[in-house]
Scaffold this motif. Structure first.
Motif, PDB file in Angstrom:
ATOM      1  N   GLU A  44       0.851  -1.191   0.000  1.00 57.98           N
ATOM      2  CA  GLU A  44       0.000   0.000   0.000  1.00 57.98           C
ATOM      3  C   GLU A  44       0.883   1.237   0.000  1.00 57.98           C
ATOM      4  OE1 GLU A  44      -1.958   1.112   3.723  1.00 57.98           O
ATOM      5  OE2 GLU A  44      -3.778   1.467   2.564  1.00 57.98           O
ATOM      6  N   TYR A  45       0.442   2.263  -0.730  1.00 57.31           N
ATOM      7  CA  TYR A  45       1.229   3.495  -0.782  1.00 57.31           C
ATOM      8  C   TYR A  45       0.286   4.683  -0.878  1.00 57.31           C
ATOM      9  CZ  TYR A  45       4.591   6.938  -2.669  1.00 57.31           C
ATOM     10  OH  TYR A  45       5.358   8.043  -2.896  1.00 57.31           O
ATOM     11  N   THR A  46       0.157   5.427   0.226  1.00 64.64           N
ATOM     12  CA  THR A  46      -0.594   6.675   0.240  1.00 64.64           C
ATOM     13  C   THR A  46       0.280   7.718   0.932  1.00 64.64           C
ATOM     14  OG1 THR A  46      -1.688   6.375   2.391  1.00 64.64           O
ATOM     15  CG2 THR A  46      -2.781   5.407   0.463  1.00 64.64           C
ATOM     16  N   ARG A  47      -0.180   8.950   0.979  1.00 59.32           N
ATOM     17  CA  ARG A  47       0.578  10.026   1.648  1.00 59.32           C
ATOM     18  C   ARG A  47       0.585   9.847   3.164  1.00 59.32           C
ATOM     19  NH1 ARG A  47       3.560  13.614  -0.977  1.00 59.32           N
ATOM     20  NH2 ARG A  47       2.784  15.369   0.201  1.00 59.32           N
ATOM     21  N   GLU A  48      -0.329   9.017   3.703  1.00 58.69           N
ATOM     22  CA  GLU A  48      -0.414   8.799   5.149  1.00 58.69           C
ATOM     23  C   GLU A  48       0.088   7.425   5.590  1.00 58.69           C
ATOM     24  OE1 GLU A  48      -3.337   9.831   3.401  1.00 58.69           O
ATOM     25  OE2 GLU A  48      -2.700  11.895   3.740  1.00 58.69           O
ATOM     26  N   VAL A  67       6.434  10.058   1.103  1.00 60.95           N
ATOM     27  CA  VAL A  67       6.791   9.906  -0.311  1.00 60.95           C
ATOM     28  C   VAL A  67       7.933   8.901  -0.401  1.00 60.95           C
ATOM     29  CG1 VAL A  67       7.721  11.084  -2.352  1.00 60.95           C
ATOM     30  CG2 VAL A  67       6.157  12.295  -0.833  1.00 60.95           C
ATOM     31  N   ILE A  68       7.833   7.995  -1.359  1.00 65.28           N
ATOM     32  CA  ILE A  68       8.963   7.108  -1.646  1.00 65.28           C
ATOM     33  C   ILE A  68       9.892   7.905  -2.557  1.00 65.28           C
ATOM     34  CG2 ILE A  68       9.734   4.951  -2.683  1.00 65.28           C
ATOM     35  CD1 ILE A  68       7.036   3.735  -1.875  1.00 65.28           C
ATOM     36  N   ASP A  69      10.982   8.375  -1.988  1.00 68.00           N
ATOM     37  CA  ASP A  69      11.920   9.255  -2.678  1.00 68.00           C
ATOM     38  C   ASP A  69      12.812   8.480  -3.641  1.00 68.00           C
ATOM     39  OD1 ASP A  69      13.164  11.856  -3.046  1.00 68.00           O
ATOM     40  OD2 ASP A  69      14.869  11.057  -1.896  1.00 68.00           O
ATOM     41  N   TYR A  70      13.106   7.235  -3.301  1.00 74.83           N
ATOM     42  CA  TYR A  70      14.054   6.427  -4.068  1.00 74.83           C
ATOM     43  C   TYR A  70      13.750   4.965  -3.773  1.00 74.83           C
ATOM     44  CZ  TYR A  70      18.466   3.878  -4.604  1.00 74.83           C
ATOM     45  OH  TYR A  70      19.415   2.953  -4.924  1.00 74.83           O
TER      46      TYR A  70
END
Length: 88
Positions: A44-48, A67-70
């Motif tokens: 899962e990937y959300t801002r929270e 945020v996934i920066d890298y």
């Protein structure tokens, strides 16, 4: 919690657990940067909330503005305000 024979051997020989057992390594800088090594995938990937699949379970990161920066197949860097890390 009882250790498996493989875990007991790794402990006895003082070998690196991350390499032999595939354990995830989490390194935080304050509460704004998190490096995750040895993960299998993103669930899962959300801002929270970001939930990752590890070899032995799941890792949940909660916060604001995440945020996934890298990322690569082996490691990733998450930035934002990290409020909680849970192992599921």
């Amino acid at each position: 919690m009882e250790k498996s024979p493989k875990e007991q051997l790794v402990d006895t020989l003082k070998l690196p657990k991350d390499m032999l057992l595939g354990a995830s390594i989490l390194t935080m800088t304050g509460n704004h940067e998190l490096w995750v090594e040895n993960y299998k995938g993103i669930i899962e990937y959300t801002r929270e909330s970001i939930t990752l699949q590890a070899k032995t379970g799941q890792i949940s990161i909660c916060g604001c503005g995440l945020v996934i920066d890298y990322y690569t197949n082996e490691d990733m860097k998450i930035i934002g305000t990290i409020q909680c890390i849970r192992y599921l």
